[in-house]
Design an enzyme around this catalytic site. Structure first.
Site, PDB file in Angstrom:
ATOM      1  N   ASP A  15       0.809  -1.231   0.000  1.00 34.08           N
ATOM      2  CA  ASP A  15       0.000   0.000   0.000  1.00 34.08           C
ATOM      3  C   ASP A  15       0.838   1.275   0.000  1.00 34.08           C
ATOM      4  O   ASP A  15       0.422   2.311   0.520  1.00 34.08           O
ATOM      5  CB  ASP A  15      -0.959   0.026   1.209  1.00 34.08           C
ATOM      6  CG  ASP A  15      -1.890  -1.162   1.218  1.00 34.08           C
ATOM      7  OD1 ASP A  15      -2.226  -1.658   0.133  1.00 34.08           O
ATOM      8  OD2 ASP A  15      -2.277  -1.604   2.325  1.00 34.08           O
ATOM      9  N   LYS A  18       1.782   2.208  -5.082  1.00 32.22           N
ATOM     10  CA  LYS A  18       2.284   1.656  -6.352  1.00 32.22           C
ATOM     11  C   LYS A  18       1.332   1.945  -7.511  1.00 32.22           C
ATOM     12  O   LYS A  18       1.765   2.249  -8.625  1.00 32.22           O
ATOM     13  CB  LYS A  18       2.504   0.134  -6.218  1.00 32.22           C
ATOM     14  CG  LYS A  18       3.511  -0.230  -5.143  1.00 32.22           C
ATOM     15  CD  LYS A  18       3.608  -1.726  -4.946  1.00 32.22           C
ATOM     16  CE  LYS A  18       2.380  -2.378  -4.381  1.00 32.22           C
ATOM     17  NZ  LYS A  18       2.048  -1.987  -2.999  1.00 32.22           N
ATOM     18  N   GLY A  42      -4.533  -4.386  -3.782  1.00 35.05           N
ATOM     19  CA  GLY A  42      -5.514  -3.340  -4.055  1.00 35.05           C
ATOM     20  C   GLY A  42      -4.752  -2.087  -4.415  1.00 35.05           C
ATOM     21  O   GLY A  42      -4.128  -1.471  -3.551  1.00 35.05           O
ATOM     22  N   HIS A  43      -4.714  -1.766  -5.694  1.00 31.88           N
ATOM     23  CA  HIS A  43      -3.927  -0.615  -6.168  1.00 31.88           C
ATOM     24  C   HIS A  43      -4.873   0.502  -6.596  1.00 31.88           C
ATOM     25  O   HIS A  43      -5.680   0.324  -7.506  1.00 31.88           O
ATOM     26  CB  HIS A  43      -3.029  -1.032  -7.342  1.00 31.88           C
ATOM     27  CG  HIS A  43      -2.002  -2.062  -6.954  1.00 31.88           C
ATOM     28  ND1 HIS A  43      -1.091  -2.572  -7.828  1.00 31.88           N
ATOM     29  CD2 HIS A  43      -1.748  -2.650  -5.751  1.00 31.88           C
ATOM     30  CE1 HIS A  43      -0.316  -3.440  -7.184  1.00 31.88           C
ATOM     31  NE2 HIS A  43      -0.707  -3.509  -5.927  1.00 31.88           N
ATOM     32  N   GLN A 229       1.902  -6.058  -3.247  1.00 31.82           N
ATOM     33  CA  GLN A 229       2.347  -6.140  -1.855  1.00 31.82           C
ATOM     34  C   GLN A 229       3.636  -5.311  -1.699  1.00 31.82           C
ATOM     35  O   GLN A 229       3.841  -4.369  -2.443  1.00 31.82           O
ATOM     36  CB  GLN A 229       2.580  -7.604  -1.424  1.00 31.82           C
ATOM     37  CG  GLN A 229       1.297  -8.421  -1.270  1.00 31.82           C
ATOM     38  CD  GLN A 229       0.705  -8.906  -2.568  1.00 31.82           C
ATOM     39  OE1 GLN A 229       1.369  -9.523  -3.369  1.00 31.82           O
ATOM     40  NE2 GLN A 229      -0.579  -8.653  -2.773  1.00 31.82           N
TER      41      GLN A 229
END
Ligand code: GDP
Ligand code: IMO
Ligand code: MG
Length: 433
Positions: A15, A18, A42-43, A229
Site C-alpha cells: 500500500d 504503487k 488493491g492498487h 504487496q
C-alpha cells in the site's frame, strides 16, 4: 528521469502507492506486467473524480494502447477477475486484446478462500496472520505441493480437469473436515461446471505470456513490471511468517513474468513517508497514540481490498533499508509526504535496540523483531500544506531535508514525490524550472 524496462516495487508492507506511481509512469511504457500476488492486492488510481481499485489487473489496463499482462507468478481467481473486468467495462474501460493472462498461472478455488478463513479462525493466540481472506496462502501452498495446484492451461482439457478436480475436492473436503469446523463440503461436479464456464470467458485472454512478452521485448516495446504487496511481505525476505506467499520483491520478476533477470533496467522503489501495515506481524515503529491516529485519518489509511484500518508508524529506515538493499532501486518514490504536514517533528528509525545490543540491520527472527526498540533520529517538521507543490523547490526546506535524509538512508535518489492522492499531485524531481 529516463527509465528503461522498469520494476515498480513497494519497499515496505504494501500500500505504498504503487498504483499511483504506475499510473503516473505508464505513459512512457507499452506494456504493464503483474508478476506476483493476486486478489489480495488493491492498487488505487485516482483520475479526476474517478477512483479505481485494481486487484488482479495491472494498473496499465486503464490506459488505452497499453498491453496488460498477468504473469505466471500471479494467482488467478476467475470469478473475482471476471467481476473486475466487468466492473471496469461498465465504467467505460476497454478490455479485450489489451489483456493477456498466463496459461501457467495457478488458479484460486473457493476451497482456498475457505481454508484461508478457517485457518485464521482456528489459529492459536499470536498465530493469526491477518490475511486478506482471498485464499492466497492455500493457493500458493498447493502450487508448491505440486499435487493439488491447478494451472490455467488445465481448464482447456475438460475431461482431465474434471478428473483432477474430483480428486482434489475429495481431498480438500476430507482435509478441512478433519481439521476445522467445516460442514458444507464442496461439490466437485458443480465446481467443475462453474470453472469450465469461467474458462470460456477467460479464453480470449489466455496465452503463453512469457513468449508474448519476449516478442514484445524483441519488438522494442517498453515494459513496466508492477509489483504487488511490498518487499517486507515477501515470502523469503519479509517478516516471516507474517508475509504473503509469493516473491513480491524485484526477485520475483524473472520467475513471475518469465523474463531474463537482466531485462530489468530500472527499479522504482516506492515508500510512504511514514510506515503502515495492515494485518498482523512485527511493526517496530508502530504508533499507538494521537499522532498515529492523525496519520491514519489524514492519509485515509484504510485497506483498499478489505477496508481494514491500517496500522501506522514512523518511517523505519532499518526495514526499508533492508528492502532497498535487496531490491536495488535506481529511483525512490516517496509518497504521502503531504500527510506529514503539520507535525512539529518527525522521527525516522535508524537502528534497533534489543537484548542489550544495537542492531543496524533487519533481523530474521520475528520474536526478536517484536521486542526491538527503535532508535530514532528526530528531524524538524513543517506546518504548511504541500498538496499544491509541483517542484521540489516549492517544498518547505524541512520537507526537502527529510527527503534527503531518506535518500541517504536508502542509498537511492528521491526522483518522485507524492503530495496528494490526485493524479497531478506528484513531483518529478529534476524537472524543475
Ligand atoms: P498500492 O497498493 O501500493 O497501490 O497503494 P493503495 O492504493 O493500496 O494505497 C495508497 C493510498 O494512498 C491510496 O488511497 C492512494 O489514493 C493514496 N495515495 C497515493 N499517493 C498519495 C500521496 O502522495 N498522498 C496522499 N495523501 N495519498 C496518496
Ligand atoms: P498491495 O498490492 C498491504 C498482507 C495482509 C496480511 C499478509 C498476508 O495493495 O500493496 P495474504 O492475503 O496475502 O495471505 O495476507 O499480507 N497483504 C497486504 N498488505 N497491501 C497488499 O497489497 C497486501 N497483500 C497482502 O494484510 O498481513
Ligand atoms: Mg494496496
Amino acid at each position: 528521469m529516463r527509465l528503461g524496462h522498469t520494476c515498480v516495487v513497494g519497499l515496505q508492507w504494501g500500500d505504498e502507492g504503487k498504483g499511483k506511481i504506475v499510473d503516473s509512469l505508464v505513459e512512457h511504457f507499452d506494456v504493464v506486467v503483474r508478476y506476483a500476488g493476486g486478489a489480495n492486492a488493491g492498487h488505487t488510481v485516482v483520475i479526476g473524480d474517478a477512483r479505481f481499485a485494481l486487484h488482479q489487473l495491472p494498473s496499465g489496463i486503464l490506459r488505452p494502447g497499453v498491453a496488460s499482462i498477468i504473469g505466471c507468478g500471479s494467482a488467478i481467481d476467475p470469478p473475482l477477475l471476471l467481476g473486475e473486468i466487468e466492473s471496469l467495462r461498465a465504467r467505460g474501460i476497454a478490455i479485450g486484446d489489451n489483456l493477456r493472462i498466463s496459461d501457467r498461472a495457478q488458479l484460486v478455488f473457493p476451497y482456498h478462500r475457505r481454508q484461508d478463513v478457517l485457518a485464521e479462525q482456528a489459529a492459536l493466540p499470536g498465530g493469526k496472520l491477518g490475511t486478506t481472506a482471498r485464499g492466497i496462502g492455500p493457493c500458493y501452498a498447493d502450487k508448491v505441493s505440486r499435487r493439488w495446484g491447478v494451472r490455467v492451461c488445465e481448464l482447456y482439457h475438460p475431461p482431465r480437469f474434471t478428473a483432477r478436480l474430483s480428486e482434489i475436492v475429495a481431498h480438500k473436503n476430507a482435509y478441512l473436515t478433519s481439521l476445522y469446523d467445516f460442514r458444507e463440503p464442496f461439490d466437485a461436479q458443480a465446481l467443475t461446471t462453474e470453472y469450465l464456464g469461467f474458462a470460456e470467458q477467460l479464453r480470449p485472454f489466455v496465452c503463453d505470456t512469457a513468449l508474448y512478452l519476449s516478442e514484445l521485448l524483441r519488438a522494442g516495446r517498453r515494459v513496466l513490471f508492477e509489483g504487488a504487496q511490498g518487499s517486507l511481505l515477501d515470502i523469503d525476505h519479509g517478516t516471516y511468517p507474517f508475509v504473503t506467499s509469493s516473491n513480491t520483491g524485484v526477485g520475483g520478476v524473472a520467475s513471475g513474468a518469465g523474463v531474463p533477470p537482466r531485462t530489468i533496467q530500472d527499479v522504482v522503489g516506492v515508500v510512504k513517508a511514514y510506515s503502515t501495515r495492515v494485518g498482523e506481524g512485527p511493526f517496530p515503529t508502530e504508533l499507538h497514540d494521537r499522532i498515529g491516529d492523525d496519520i491514519r485519518e489524514r492519509g485515509r489509511e484504510f485497506g483498499t481490498t478489505t477496508g481494514r484500518p491500517r496500522r501506522t508508524g514512523w518511517f523505519d529506515a532499518v526495514a526499508a533499508g533492508y528492502s532497498s538493499m535487496i531490491s536495488g532501486p535506481t529511483h525512490l518514490a516517496v509518497m504521502h509526504l503531504d500527510t506529514l504536514s503539520g507535525l512539529e517533528e518527525l522521527r525516522v528509525c535508524v537502528a534497533y535496540r534489543a537484548r542489550g545490543r544495537v542492531l543496524n540491520s533487519f533481523p530474521a527472527d520475528t520474536p526478536l523483531l517484536n521486542e526491538v526498540e527503535p532508535v530514532y533520529e528526530t528531524l524538524p517538521g513543517w506546518t504548511e500544506p504541500i498538496g499544491h507543490c509541483r517542484q521540489v523547490s516549492q517544498l518547505p526546506a524541512a520537507a526537502r531535508a527529510y527527503l534527503d535524509f531518506l535518500s541517504a538512508r536508502l542509498s537511492a535518489p528521491v526522483s518522485i514525490i507524492g503530495v496528494g492522492p490526485e493524479r497531478d499531485q506528484i513531483i518529478f524531481a529534476g524537472r524543475e524550472g
